[in-house]
Design an enzyme around this catalytic site. Structure first.
Site, short mmCIF file in Angstrom:
data_model
loop_
_atom_site.label_atom_id
_atom_site.label_comp_id
_atom_site.label_asym_id
_atom_site.label_seq_id
_atom_site.Cartn_x
_atom_site.Cartn_y
_atom_site.Cartn_z
N LEU A 130 56.36 39.66 73.48
CA LEU A 130 55.25 40.56 74.48
C LEU A 130 54.07 41.14 73.71
O LEU A 130 53.84 42.25 73.94
CB LEU A 130 55.83 41.55 75.21
CG LEU A 130 56.67 41.22 76.60
CD1 LEU A 130 57.05 42.44 77.32
CD2 LEU A 130 55.85 40.53 77.55
N CYS B 137 61.52 38.96 80.48
CA CYS B 137 61.21 38.54 79.16
C CYS B 137 62.56 38.55 78.28
O CYS B 137 63.12 39.66 78.18
CB CYS B 137 60.01 39.48 78.41
SG CYS B 137 59.85 38.76 76.68
#
Lengths: 248, 304
Positions: free
Chosen positions: B73, B131
């Protein structure tokens, strides 16, 4: 849809090292040290493209030099003159020729040597004074020595095992021979690049990183620098020595 | 009449092709290659409240018919996205964009969603609760149906934009989580994020990725994505955006037959920056061949 290039030649020039000359558009290349991203084939075995630096270029023709490291580069070595190959090019920033240097040095290690050839050509065209030092593991790995001689009378080849040229790595040889310079351009293994930075020399270094896309979309090759993070494929591969961060 | 048109909550798309988050940067990177206004829409890089540098290198590994990533990320933070990335995007893209928002706490998600919802360029929020590369990147919101539902409810209460929820395939029962987020008010579901995997370098005996594990994407995961879209389609009534290994127009048709209203293209963009353009150009030809009149006619067609 990315551009197809025609392979003019593809031959072994040192142990497992191949030189491939490609015919196609080179008009967008701005700097020595930019790279291309090559699709091996449409088979999904080697799914990702392979980033390889441009060794030299002229109108409608460019050359790369690559070493067989795995199945992708192995397949690349099987390509023949007349084959078409899918390439994204040019990518990355490349080296910027620094004006007002008294004497610079090009420092290359292994497969980091190729992009320095075009740089040597351009430095010579700019009538700038420079030395070249290139290092390889052993005699059988040495390549481009004669090509560099076209652009510089001062070239030192070194091998780690001492089987050819000077014995030792490039940095050891620079110190032993007391080669002096006020600026450098380097490409090679990260260890070599970090060693140069730690010595405090000022210059530009071309880094390598595993890439997803090669054109700035995936953040796969983000590299920590002193100020921020840079994408090796987009804001790199060439970084200034002053921004290189070494994590130790 | 545009035969490629599809409708998602809050957005009518000129075609079902949406580049996926993390594979299309903030869009403008691709405008060097083609006019990105031809896209149905796109999802920008997963964004968190504060900037994140991501995981150490190497973050990419290759595998047969796919790749693993452990980016973690990396993003400049929501304010920088609004003040810088979206400003750059505005110059080259005139449609609505989908904002992928991640976070580690509910508060963080809500702050980001509130800020991004003020931007007129945003057409929908894609809530990233999947994620796999960041412990605090929202994945724990995606693995438990009650936690997922509670986050969706909270997010819905702070935004007027449609909320699409991107789910993780790394769960025991995808249907259970899909139903929970639907009940909590999700407007659509994006399926699937990457599957957790790894590679080992046999010369060193060590994992290739510095983060050890990473998210598997690419054609290798398409059958899994198809199956999950198919399963979820049977059990929810909100639209599904299908994603996972789509490389060409045939894959798009297949995914829509499974139950997707629109599709996201991820990894294909990385090996061919023109991938979405090619797919959009190829779709009408393939539809003609398959005697499909309107593409929206085939959504969930495999269930009948």
């Amino acid at each position: 849809m990315s551009e197809e290039y025609l392979i003019k030649s593809n031959q072994e020039i040192a142990y497992n090292v191949f030189q491939m000359t490609l015919i196609g558009d080179t008009s967008k290349i701005k700097n020595p040290g930019q790279f291309m991203n090559i699709k091996i084939d449409d088979n999904y075995e080697n799914f990702l493209r392979r980033p390889i630096s441009i060794s030299s270029y002229k109108e409608n023709e460019m050359t790369i030099i690559y070493k067989i490291f795995g199945t992708g580069t192995k397949k690349l070595s099987y390509k023949k003159s007349g084959d078409l190959i899918d390439i994204l090019c040019p990518l990355g920033n490349g080296f910027t020729i620094k004006k007002n240097t008294r004497k610079s040095i090009l420092i290359g290690g292994g497969v980091g040597v190729p992009p320095l050839l075009e740089l040597a050509k351009q430095l010579k065209n700019n009538k700038m004074d420079f030395d070249v030092i290139i290092g390889f593991p052993s005699h059988r790995d040495v390549f481009l020595e004669n090509e560099f001689k076209k652009f510089s009378e001062s070239i030192v080849v070194c091998t780690i095992d001492g089987s050819y040229g000077e014995k030792g790595n490039v940095l050891e040889v620079i110190k032993n021979k007391q080669i002096s310079f006020d600026y450098y351009y380097a490409c090679g293994p990260e260890k070599m690049l970090h060693a140069l930075v730690k010595e405090g020399y000022i210059g530009q270094l071309s880094f390598e990183e595993r890439m997803g896309c090669g054109f700035g979309a995936c953040m796969g090759c983000s590299h920590k620098t002193i100020q921020s993070y840079k994408r090796i494929c987009k804001e790199g591969p060439v970084l200034e020595s002053s921004e290189v961060y070494i994590d130790e | 009449m545009n035969n490629l048109e599809v409708k998602l909550p809050g957005m009518t798309l000129s075609n079902p092709i949406i580049p996926a988050s993390g594979c299309f940067g903030f869009g403008y990177e691709f405008s060097e290659y083609y006019d990105i206004n031809i896209l149905g829409s796109f999802v920008f890089k997963g964004t968190t409240l504060n900037s994140r540098y991501g995981n150490p290198n190497p973050r990419i590994a290759e595998t047969y018919a796919g790749m693993l990533n452990s980016i973690g990320l990396q993003n400049p933070g929501v304010e920088e996205v609004i003040n810088c990335e979206l400003v750059k995007l505005k110059k080259v893209y005139h449609k609505k964009v989908i904002a992928n928002i991640g976070g580690s706490t509910e508060k963080e998600y809500l702050e980001s969603v509130k800020l991004i919802s003020k931007c007129s360029q945003i057409g929908a929020i894609e809530l990233n609760i999947s994620c796999p590369n960041v412990k605090d990147g929202g994945i724990h919101f995606g693995l438990n149906k009650d936690i997922a539902a509670s986050l969706v409810k909270a997010v819905k209460s702070v935004t007027n934009l449609p909320v699409y929820v991107k789910l993780s395939p790394n769960v025991t029962d995808i249907v259970e989580i899909a139903k929970a987020v639907e009940s909590a008010g999700a407007d659509a579901i994006t399926l699937i994020n990457t599957l957790i995997g790894m590679r080992i370098d046999i010369k060193t005996g060590k994992p290739v990725l510095a983060n050890t594990y990473g998210g598997l994407s690419g054609p290798a995961i398409k059958p899994v994505a198809l199956r999950m879209v198919h399963q979820v389609y049977r059990n929810v009534s909100i639209p599904i955006i299908g994603v996972g290994g789509i490389m060409n127009a045939s894959d798009v048709i297949e995914m829509m037959y499974a139950g997707a209203t629109a599709v996201q293209i991820g990894t294909a963009n990385l090996i061919d920056p023109y991938a979405c353009k090619s797919i959009i150009e190829d779709l009408p030809k393939l539809m003609k061949e398959l005697k499909i009149n309107k593409i929206s006619d085939i959504i969930g067609g495999s269930h009948i």
